[in-house]
Design a protein around this motif. Structure first.
Motif, PDB file in Angstrom:
ATOM      1  N   THR A 323       0.710  -1.144  -0.141  1.00 44.88           N
ATOM      2  CA  THR A 323      -0.064  -0.168   0.062  1.00 44.88           C
ATOM      3  C   THR A 323       0.907   1.073  -0.065  1.00 44.88           C
ATOM      4  O   THR A 323       1.976   1.213   0.495  1.00 44.88           O
ATOM      5  N   SER A 324       0.350   2.362  -0.522  1.00 40.04           N
ATOM      6  CA  SER A 324       1.116   3.537  -0.396  1.00 40.04           C
ATOM      7  C   SER A 324       1.460   4.119   0.968  1.00 40.04           C
ATOM      8  O   SER A 324       2.630   4.445   1.109  1.00 40.04           O
ATOM      9  N   GLU A 325       0.794   3.742   1.886  1.00 43.37           N
ATOM     10  CA  GLU A 325       1.157   4.369   3.502  1.00 43.37           C
ATOM     11  C   GLU A 325       2.438   3.400   3.731  1.00 43.37           C
ATOM     12  O   GLU A 325       3.262   3.806   4.403  1.00 43.37           O
ATOM     13  N   LYS A 383      12.259  19.769  -8.125  1.00 41.32           N
ATOM     14  CA  LYS A 383      11.429  21.014  -7.671  1.00 41.32           C
ATOM     15  C   LYS A 383       9.829  20.728  -8.392  1.00 41.32           C
ATOM     16  O   LYS A 383       8.797  21.211  -7.663  1.00 41.32           O
ATOM     17  N   ASP A 384      10.139  20.309  -9.629  1.00 38.49           N
ATOM     18  CA  ASP A 384       8.793  20.487 -10.405  1.00 38.49           C
ATOM     19  C   ASP A 384       7.750  19.228  -9.746  1.00 38.49           C
ATOM     20  O   ASP A 384       6.585  19.330  -9.784  1.00 38.49           O
ATOM     21  N   ILE A 385       8.416  18.069  -9.422  1.00 32.97           N
ATOM     22  CA  ILE A 385       7.359  16.922  -8.943  1.00 32.97           C
ATOM     23  C   ILE A 385       7.761  16.602  -7.503  1.00 32.97           C
ATOM     24  O   ILE A 385       6.855  16.437  -6.652  1.00 32.97           O
ATOM     25  N   TYR A 386       9.173  16.260  -7.362  1.00 29.01           N
ATOM     26  CA  TYR A 386       9.174  15.402  -6.042  1.00 29.01           C
ATOM     27  C   TYR A 386       9.153  16.277  -4.857  1.00 29.01           C
ATOM     28  O   TYR A 386       8.689  15.465  -3.674  1.00 29.01           O
ATOM     29  N   GLN A 387       9.294  17.440  -4.647  1.00 30.63           N
ATOM     30  CA  GLN A 387       9.230  18.331  -3.612  1.00 30.63           C
ATOM     31  C   GLN A 387       7.997  18.850  -3.485  1.00 30.63           C
ATOM     32  O   GLN A 387       7.754  19.860  -2.498  1.00 30.63           O
ATOM     33  N   ARG A 388       6.870  18.897  -4.259  1.00 31.22           N
ATOM     34  CA  ARG A 388       5.611  19.533  -4.202  1.00 31.22           C
ATOM     35  C   ARG A 388       4.651  18.698  -3.129  1.00 31.22           C
ATOM     36  O   ARG A 388       4.581  17.654  -3.380  1.00 31.22           O
ATOM     37  N   LYS A 389       3.983  19.644  -2.455  1.00 30.03           N
ATOM     38  CA  LYS A 389       2.939  18.825  -1.758  1.00 30.03           C
ATOM     39  C   LYS A 389       1.698  19.723  -1.554  1.00 30.03           C
ATOM     40  O   LYS A 389       0.440  19.302  -1.190  1.00 30.03           O
ATOM     41  N   ASP A 390       1.559  21.006  -2.696  1.00 24.86           N
ATOM     42  CA  ASP A 390       0.513  21.629  -2.663  1.00 24.86           C
ATOM     43  C   ASP A 390      -0.353  21.232  -3.975  1.00 24.86           C
ATOM     44  O   ASP A 390      -0.871  22.050  -4.458  1.00 24.86           O
ATOM     45  N   CYS A 391      -0.276  20.202  -4.653  1.00 25.21           N
ATOM     46  CA  CYS A 391      -1.104  19.921  -5.838  1.00 25.21           C
ATOM     47  C   CYS A 391      -1.813  18.635  -5.888  1.00 25.21           C
ATOM     48  O   CYS A 391      -1.090  17.592  -4.784  1.00 25.21           O
ATOM     49  N   ASN A 397       2.430  11.853  -0.005  1.00 23.10           N
ATOM     50  CA  ASN A 397       1.296  12.005   1.163  1.00 23.10           C
ATOM     51  C   ASN A 397       2.029  12.448   2.522  1.00 23.10           C
ATOM     52  O   ASN A 397       2.697  11.755   3.045  1.00 23.10           O
ATOM     53  N   PRO A 398       2.188  13.749   2.697  1.00 21.64           N
ATOM     54  CA  PRO A 398       2.913  14.267   3.889  1.00 21.64           C
ATOM     55  C   PRO A 398       2.241  13.384   5.231  1.00 21.64           C
ATOM     56  O   PRO A 398       3.266  13.055   6.149  1.00 21.64           O
ATOM     57  N   ASP A 399       0.928  12.972   5.289  1.00 27.91           N
ATOM     58  CA  ASP A 399       0.660  12.067   6.313  1.00 27.91           C
ATOM     59  C   ASP A 399       1.352  10.636   6.803  1.00 27.91           C
ATOM     60  O   ASP A 399       0.968   9.994   7.641  1.00 27.91           O
ATOM     61  N   PHE A 400       1.777  10.124   5.554  1.00 27.60           N
ATOM     62  CA  PHE A 400       2.398   8.943   5.453  1.00 27.60           C
ATOM     63  C   PHE A 400       3.772   8.898   5.973  1.00 27.60           C
ATOM     64  O   PHE A 400       4.311   7.760   5.969  1.00 27.60           O
ATOM     65  N   ILE A 401       4.569  10.026   6.153  1.00 23.80           N
ATOM     66  CA  ILE A 401       6.085  10.029   6.223  1.00 23.80           C
ATOM     67  C   ILE A 401       6.501   9.596   7.412  1.00 23.80           C
ATOM     68  O   ILE A 401       7.290   8.461   7.539  1.00 23.80           O
ATOM     69  N   ASN A 529      -5.298  18.960   0.392  1.00 22.14           N
ATOM     70  CA  ASN A 529      -4.970  17.740  -0.436  1.00 22.14           C
ATOM     71  C   ASN A 529      -6.235  17.081  -0.921  1.00 22.14           C
ATOM     72  O   ASN A 529      -7.404  17.249  -0.635  1.00 22.14           O
ATOM     73  N   ALA A 530      -5.787  16.008  -1.938  1.00 31.89           N
ATOM     74  CA  ALA A 530      -6.965  15.463  -2.527  1.00 31.89           C
ATOM     75  C   ALA A 530      -6.894  14.021  -2.307  1.00 31.89           C
ATOM     76  O   ALA A 530      -7.209  13.032  -3.123  1.00 31.89           O
ATOM     77  N   TYR A 531      -6.060  13.253  -1.442  1.00 28.45           N
ATOM     78  CA  TYR A 531      -5.796  11.823  -1.273  1.00 28.45           C
ATOM     79  C   TYR A 531      -7.039  11.157  -1.040  1.00 28.45           C
ATOM     80  O   TYR A 531      -7.699  11.362   0.111  1.00 28.45           O
ATOM     81  N   LYS A 532      -7.492  10.413  -1.773  1.00 33.32           N
ATOM     82  CA  LYS A 532      -8.804   9.722  -1.737  1.00 33.32           C
ATOM     83  C   LYS A 532      -8.504   8.278  -1.208  1.00 33.32           C
ATOM     84  O   LYS A 532      -8.836   7.732  -0.104  1.00 33.32           O
ATOM     85  N   LYS A 533      -7.731   7.419  -1.894  1.00 29.98           N
ATOM     86  CA  LYS A 533      -7.152   6.193  -1.607  1.00 29.98           C
ATOM     87  C   LYS A 533      -6.070   6.074  -2.504  1.00 29.98           C
ATOM     88  O   LYS A 533      -6.077   6.617  -3.499  1.00 29.98           O
ATOM     89  N   ASP A 534      -5.458   4.766  -2.395  1.00 31.12           N
ATOM     90  CA  ASP A 534      -4.010   4.481  -3.518  1.00 31.12           C
ATOM     91  C   ASP A 534      -4.855   4.589  -4.929  1.00 31.12           C
ATOM     92  O   ASP A 534      -5.879   3.771  -5.191  1.00 31.12           O
TER      93      ASP A 534
END
Length: 635
Positions: A323-325, A383-391, A397-401, A529-534
């Protein structure tokens, strides 16, 4: 050398060649017994195998406990599968783990009768997992150190090698044409010459395995391997071959081991001691599959791709995090795994001519037709992808770190702004490694990779919107959440693994002082954020925007890869073996295997000893040139 012994006394004569002893029993004059003893080799060229991610055994530094010793057994799969996100973060922590050298070893008395378990462990075989690697180690040890027939089968001026070598030495045999066809190459593949093959008799090729801590940066791993080569490996070589002259190392890598190797060849401790490199199944410029896996879990979708043909691939998804988490808790804190992400020089030429670096694709229906947006927009995916959290399409998912709270302690100690900032530092480490090794290869480099229609991989990752969106630009699609997102609470799924959150928790503060309130086991995040599920992201849209009739945009990740490859590494990255625009000596496309078991493939194995023989020929030519240079200087 040969000795004929004709004595009446019954006693033993002991001959030694390196660490190998030979015993001859005397016989009466009436018996003409011949004791055949191979002459000691002149040179020794250690073969160093460096495995891919998850291919090395890992143990806890403090208590020596095994934390990653994977075996294809039901008990091991169950044990590793039970680890929730918190347990995975604690166990697979780069700061508290080290390589374990006491893992299982597999030997074959028929193929390598001289090899014992103790010798295999001394050669480092216990540092790599047996799945996908044991057969290669046995194959190399057997065929490199027994390349000739027994003396009674020899005929002067004719090929006197074993059946395996006969396939690739002039003039070849009935299988040669088929083999060369399977080794698809842009260059004409030339068979080894008889003299080139016979010169191998002057060399010993002890096969070593160098595991590494694949959780830490590959730069650190390269330094660890360099120290091991200079110390443990060289000490073992001198012990086994006291009279032979050490030439140089030949490195054979698999997958991420290739990234370690490309850092190793620049390491001042050993860079002048490496004769050549053979890369197998290496993601030369990274793999979009890493992004895909972080959003859905490790190979959680493989049932629909036919890759259950590989027991290793099937077992690994449960063991490493399906799972992603579960996966994020490990990889977000492990620079080594993150370094498999696409480099800034990842090339998708042929698929996106407007932006050859693009590999992240977003598609949506609009009133005027389908719109496609691609990322990265520049040569900076960090910067364009890996470090973004506002999209809405953010990789992490910051909550999974930090389910175990380990990063929170480091944040406080290092005075960082947030847990996500600690992850950003890991991405900076990724960029450092990428910048250090991109377009950097050993002068004597050979490589093979898969471009198989039967084992497709992610050359690009695609998100598709379910709803029709009334937008007119790619930027609107990419920045949909910040431009039109509803500023309300978004409900995250009920995830059982969130053992760090208790039912009676009320609030806690995280990133940007955003408040998280717990109701039951549900989380309401004030972040947009828009995390619904994996594999699913949902953006709730402001009703006033009139972007969607349903006031939401639901994006689904494509679960089927479309690029040729080996199931993990796409052909785009596999073929991207280049150094400042120069091609390596030879690159081969060899199909018919799944990534993890590429070195179990007979064509790949044979190709490996072919490449080793060619590198040995370069060693000889280099030595001859050095000798000439020395004579000129003496004049």
């Amino acid at each position: 050398m040969s000795n004929n012994v004709h004595r009446h006394e019954a006693y033993e004569i002991l001959y030694e060649s390196g660490s190998v002893s030979y015993v001859s029993y005397t016989t009466p004059d009436s018996v003409n017994s011949e004791c055949v003893i191979p002459a000691p080799v002149k040179y020794v060229v250690p073969i160093i195998f460096i495995p891919g991610i998850m291919g090395s055994n890992i143990k806890d530094t403090a208590d020596d406990k095994e934390v990653w010793y994977p075996r294809i057994s039901l008990s091991t799969i169950i044990e590793y599968s039970k680890r929730d996100a918190r347990e995975r973060q604690i166990a697979l922590n780069p700061a508290t783990t080290q390589v374990g050298y006491d893992g299982d070893v597999k030997i074959s008395k028929k193929a390598i009768p001289h090899m014992t378990k103790d010798l295999a462990l001394a050669r480092g075989w216990g540092s790599v997992i047996t799945m996908g690697y044991a057969n290669l180690l046995i194959y190399l040890e057997s065929n490199l150190n027994q390349p000739f027939k027994k003396l009674k089968d020899q005929e002067k001026d004719k090929f006197n090698g074993t059946a395996e070598w006969e396939k690739i030495v002039q003039p070849g045999n009935a299988d040669t044409e088929k083999i060369l066809k399977n080794w698809s190459s842009q260059k004409t593949v030339e068979l080894l010459g008889l003299e080139q093959h016979e010169e191998l008799a002057d060399y010993a090729f002890p096969v070593f395995a160098c595991g590494y801590n694949w959780l830490q940066s590959n730069m650190k791993s390269a330094d660890h391997v360099a120290d091991r080569l200079n110390n443990q490996v060289m000490a073992q070589v001198k012990k086994e071959f006291p009279t032979a002259k050490f030439k140089k190392f030949i490195i054979v890598s698999h997958s991420m081991g290739g990234l370690v190797t490309r850092a190793l060849i620049q390491n001042a401790k050993v860079k002048d001691k490496i004769a050549g490199v053979i890369h197998g199944a290496m993601p030369a410029s990274g793999a979009p599959a890493v992004y895909q896996r972080l959003t859905v879990g490790w190979d959680g979708w493989k049932a629909s791709t036919g890759l259950f043909k590989s027991a290793v691939a099937w077992a690994t998804k449960f063991m490493f995090g399906n799972t992603s988490e579960r996966l994020t808790a490990t990889l977000a804190n492990a620079p080594g795994g993150l370094e498999l992400l696409p480099f800034s020089n990842y090339s998708n030429v042929g698929d996106f001519p407007k932006n050859s670096q693009a590999w992240l694709v977003i598609k949506a229906k609009t009133p005027t037709g389908e719109m496609t947006a691609t990322l990265p927009k520049s040569n900076d995916p960090y910067k364009d992808i890996y470090q973004r959290k506002d999209c809405w399409w953010a990789m992490i998912n910051p909550d999974f770190i930090d389910p175990a709270g380990l990063v929170a302690k480091a944040v406080k100690k290092d005075k960082l702004a947030s847990i996500f900032d600690a992850y950003v530092k890991n991405i900076e480490t990724v960029k450092e490694l990428h910048d250090h090794i991109k377009d950097t290869y050993h002068a004597n480099t050979y490589a093979s990779y898969g471009a198989d229609e039967g084992f497709k991989a992610f050359g690009q990752v695609v998100w598709r919107c379910k709803e029709e969106l009334n937008i007119s630009s790619e930027n609107e699609l990419i920045e949909l959440m910040s431009l039109y997102g509803k500023k309300n609470l978004i409900e995250l799924p009920d995830i059982k693994d969130r053992s760090d959150i208790k039912e009676d928790d009320v609030t806690r503060v995280q990133e940007d002082d955003a408040e998280l309130s717990i109701k039951g086991s549900k989380i309401h995040n004030l972040l947009d954020n828009a995390y619904k599920k994996d594999g699913i992201r949902e953006v709730l849209l402001d009703e006033k925007s009139k972007i969607s009739k349903t006031n939401k945009a639901t994006f689904y990740l494509d679960i089927k890869p479309t690029s040729k490859g080996d199931g993990t590494v796409c052909y785009q990255s596999g073929q991207d073996v280049r150094a400042d625009g120069r091609s390596p000596i030879e690159t081969f496309i060899i199909n018919g295997y799944e990534h993890a078991s590429s070195y179990d493939n007979a064509d790949v194995q044979l190709n490996t000893i072919y490449c080793i023989a060619n590198i040995v020929d370069m060693i000889k030519k280099s030595s001859a040139l050095e000798g000439c240079d020395s004579k000129i200087k003496n004049l």
